[in-house]
Design an enzyme around this catalytic site. Sequence first.
Site, short mmCIF file in Angstrom:
data_model
loop_
_atom_site.label_atom_id
_atom_site.label_comp_id
_atom_site.label_asym_id
_atom_site.label_seq_id
_atom_site.Cartn_x
_atom_site.Cartn_y
_atom_site.Cartn_z
N PHE A 179 0.86 -1.18 0.00
CA PHE A 179 0.00 0.00 0.00
C PHE A 179 0.89 1.23 0.00
O PHE A 179 1.63 1.45 0.96
CB PHE A 179 -0.85 -0.06 1.27
CG PHE A 179 -1.70 1.14 1.59
CD1 PHE A 179 -3.00 1.25 1.10
CD2 PHE A 179 -1.22 2.14 2.45
CE1 PHE A 179 -3.80 2.33 1.46
CE2 PHE A 179 -2.02 3.22 2.80
CZ PHE A 179 -3.31 3.31 2.31
N CYS A 225 -9.13 2.44 4.02
CA CYS A 225 -8.24 1.28 4.26
C CYS A 225 -7.61 1.40 5.63
O CYS A 225 -7.52 0.42 6.39
CB CYS A 225 -7.11 1.25 3.23
SG CYS A 225 -7.65 1.36 1.54
N GLU A 245 0.22 4.26 10.53
CA GLU A 245 -1.25 4.26 10.58
C GLU A 245 -1.78 5.42 11.40
O GLU A 245 -2.74 5.27 12.17
CB GLU A 245 -1.75 2.95 11.19
CG GLU A 245 -1.27 1.73 10.47
CD GLU A 245 -2.11 1.42 9.26
OE1 GLU A 245 -3.18 2.04 9.11
OE2 GLU A 245 -1.69 0.58 8.46
N ARG A 263 -6.11 0.13 11.20
CA ARG A 263 -5.97 0.66 12.57
C ARG A 263 -6.80 -0.16 13.55
O ARG A 263 -6.39 -0.37 14.70
CB ARG A 263 -6.45 2.11 12.60
CG ARG A 263 -5.50 3.05 11.89
CD ARG A 263 -6.14 4.40 11.64
NE ARG A 263 -5.18 5.28 10.97
CZ ARG A 263 -5.49 6.48 10.49
NH1 ARG A 263 -6.74 6.94 10.59
NH2 ARG A 263 -4.57 7.21 9.91
C1 LIG Z 1 7.95 0.39 9.75
C2 LIG Z 1 7.01 1.30 9.03
C3 LIG Z 1 6.16 0.79 8.06
C4 LIG Z 1 5.31 1.64 7.35
N1 LIG Z 1 4.49 1.11 6.37
C5 LIG Z 1 3.79 1.96 5.58
C6 LIG Z 1 3.04 1.46 4.45
O1 LIG Z 1 2.97 0.24 4.23
N2 LIG Z 1 2.42 2.33 3.63
C7 LIG Z 1 2.47 3.69 3.85
O2 LIG Z 1 1.90 4.41 3.06
N3 LIG Z 1 3.15 4.19 4.92
C8 LIG Z 1 3.81 3.37 5.77
N4 LIG Z 1 4.53 3.88 6.84
C9 LIG Z 1 4.62 5.32 7.00
C10 LIG Z 1 3.82 5.86 8.16
O3 LIG Z 1 2.46 5.79 7.89
C11 LIG Z 1 4.30 7.28 8.43
O4 LIG Z 1 5.59 7.16 8.99
C12 LIG Z 1 3.39 8.06 9.34
O5 LIG Z 1 2.21 8.41 8.67
C13 LIG Z 1 4.05 9.33 9.90
O6 LIG Z 1 4.66 10.05 8.89
P1 LIG Z 1 6.15 10.57 9.06
O7 LIG Z 1 6.99 9.43 9.44
O8 LIG Z 1 6.48 11.30 7.82
O9 LIG Z 1 6.12 11.53 10.29
P2 LIG Z 1 5.67 13.10 10.30
O10 LIG Z 1 4.35 13.25 9.66
O11 LIG Z 1 6.79 13.90 9.77
O12 LIG Z 1 5.53 13.30 11.85
C14 LIG Z 1 6.66 13.56 12.71
C15 LIG Z 1 6.14 14.01 14.08
O13 LIG Z 1 5.38 15.19 13.92
C16 LIG Z 1 4.10 15.07 14.48
N5 LIG Z 1 3.14 15.84 13.71
C17 LIG Z 1 2.93 15.82 12.39
N6 LIG Z 1 1.96 16.69 12.06
C18 LIG Z 1 1.53 17.26 13.21
C19 LIG Z 1 0.54 18.24 13.54
N7 LIG Z 1 -0.24 18.77 12.63
N8 LIG Z 1 0.40 18.58 14.83
C20 LIG Z 1 1.16 18.00 15.80
N9 LIG Z 1 2.10 17.09 15.55
C21 LIG Z 1 2.28 16.72 14.26
C22 LIG Z 1 3.82 13.59 14.42
O14 LIG Z 1 2.84 13.20 15.37
C23 LIG Z 1 5.18 13.01 14.71
O15 LIG Z 1 5.38 12.99 16.10
C24 LIG Z 1 5.33 3.02 7.62
C25 LIG Z 1 6.16 3.54 8.63
C26 LIG Z 1 7.00 2.68 9.34
C27 LIG Z 1 7.87 3.24 10.42
#
Ligand SMILES: Cc1cc2nc3c(=O)[nH]c(=O)nc-3n(C[C@H](O)[C@H](O)[C@H](O)COP(=O)(O)OP(=O)(O)OC[C@H]3O[C@@H](n4cnc5c(N)ncnc54)[C@H](O)[C@@H]3O)c2cc1C
Lengths: 246, 390
Positions: free
Chosen positions: B132, B241, B366, B246
Amino acid sequence: MVEIAVLLKQVPDTNAKIVVVNGRVDESAIASWVTSPYDEYAFEAALQHTEAAGGSITAITLGPARADKVLKDAAALGVTKLVRIWQDDWQDLDSNQVQSALANAVTAAGADLVYCGKQSADRNQGSTGPGIAEILGAACITEVSESDSAGSYLRPTASGSERVTVSSPAVVTFTKTQNELRRPNVRGIMMAKRAQIEVVGGDVSASQVNFNGHSSPAQKPPGKTYEGSDSVPEVVGLLRDEAKVL
Amino acid sequence: MVYEALDFYDLDSQLTDEEIMVRDMVRGWVDAEVLPKIEKACSEGVFPDEWRVALGEMGVLGAPLEGYGCPGLSYVAYGVICRELERGDSGLRSFASVQGSLAMYPIWDFGSEEQKQKYLPGMASGDLIGCFGLTEPDYGSNPGDMITKAEDKGDHFLLNGAKMWITNGTISDLAVVWAKLDGVIRGFIVETGDEGYSAPEMTGKYSLKASVTSELVFQDCKIPKDRILPGVKGLKGPFSCLNNARFGISWGALGAAQACFSSAKEYSLSRIQFDHPIASYQLVQNKLAWMLREITKGQLLAFELGRKKDNGSWIPEHISLAKMNNVDIALEIAREARDIHGANGILDEYCIMRHMANLESVKTYEGTHDIHNLILGRHITGIQSFTRSL
Ligand SMILES: Cc1cc2nc3c(=O)[nH]c(=O)nc-3n(C[C@H](O)[C@H](O)[C@H](O)COP(=O)(O)OP(=O)(O)OC[C@H]3O[C@@H](n4cnc5c(N)ncnc54)[C@H](O)[C@@H]3O)c2cc1C
């Protein structure tokens, strides 16, 4: 094509804590019930036998309503003929009664072969298979560790092993084999939902064995402690002469 | 040691006979085939292929979906499956979540009849693996601003962009990819082998080591016109999805927490310090009692949410609460369990450190913990606070 009756007994989980209250095992305190492990080996052997040779299986248990679970588990592995033998006024059936009730069900199932465990994990009497063979006038092969669909069975002994073939009718009791009972899958489990269990009673003669009471194993005596290097010779002596482990 | 699942309020007695059989099937498989092999899988950084085969054979992939070879189980049963898988390892549960909720579900709900028939039976049997692709290097919590785009070239679509952090990416046969077509988010099915598509594996993870995580790269990636999911437009697609995944996580995290609790209880009863088992000291009992309290509350949340999913009375915020809470407490329980195990708690002989490291990912993916707080905050106040003009 072969018709196999598999006898499955429900027993307390081998890890379950057994509590005796007023001289009787408290069944309500048993957290989980399972199919007796040797019966599972017999069941897997029957599944493999009918898969290879064609034919079908009737799963038979003797016990109260909770024992339906072992039949449902069998249904999840594709068995459609499920029989539970029970009458509410039955209590403390002795071996003869159990054997004759099971033998009746085996006859009703029209089975050529009976597969069961060499003994159950709770009572450990080891009398069921041979007793049924006696009633049915069938051959009996006990403690089988390997089988095939050609009717050949291996019996391990301390001094080697024995391979035998047998013509039906025959009762085969299984010890541990190489083949653990297979896992079901979701499709099988959903089929089991619709499984029909036939509950039959039976005429059994009066019990010849009177039940007097259960008791827990005696508490183990406290262990002995030895300290310091001076006690080494004494400990070695005890391990050699008393415990006989050296 | 025989695993005794903590179930203080005896909630599993509310499961149907079939749900119990499904639970026991998965639990038995995890005991026999996963726990003896998980540490090796983690140290080698692989998802053992035999686990894919077994999940397919057991028939648990896409658990709550019906038809097209899918199991058609209740949501409660799906939750129980996730819980039992994650008692083994969060990476294993992640594989199943992505396959079922993130890859099979959008095809099942938004796909064309041909797409359903082409992909779902193979995905349910584990013969085809899906992934995904939503998250991008620069867009995690706000996927709405994604830059991956699709262009309609008459007889095909052309995809350009990159996805990151994609579970199962490198080992998948197909990817459900979210990209903008004329500025609107749409779902596309990209098959391994499509021109201009690659899925290199990301390495160096300390968490979810037994799960494959990848980049998806689209460089003038050409896909046939019939690979667009016709049934959905906008963020609703990926978010539906995520709701299902979740939900599974809210149960799964409890499995990890129960495993840590069970290990901490055993350890504290057998570890003697100052002449007595550490379990006999009030400070340790306080920790165990707190774990039991939080697991039990989490179980009540998960069960009630499962019933709501089954009777249709749920809202996405219910799922946010359960995902956020249950992952949060699972991570704290793993940390407390590590403490109770003393130095032994850092060894791979115990499951603790592995669960703890895994749960750090689960807390982020998620929807991060705080994104779920913001979802609830918006629900309470009616004011969104994800973004504002600075
Ligand atoms: C092992 C693993 C597997 C994954 N598998 C998938 C997958 O299969 N498919 C997929 O699409 N994605 C996948 N992901 C990605 C995952 O969904 C994202 O990492 C997640 O959505 C967070 O995005 P980011 O890492 O860019 O963090 P960011 O969005 O950059 O967030 C960083 C920090 O900022 C905070 N933050 C962000 N916005 C705000 C706000 N408006 N107010 C306050 N705090 C905020 C967050 O809470 C977090 O603490 C995976 C991630 C991991 C680690």
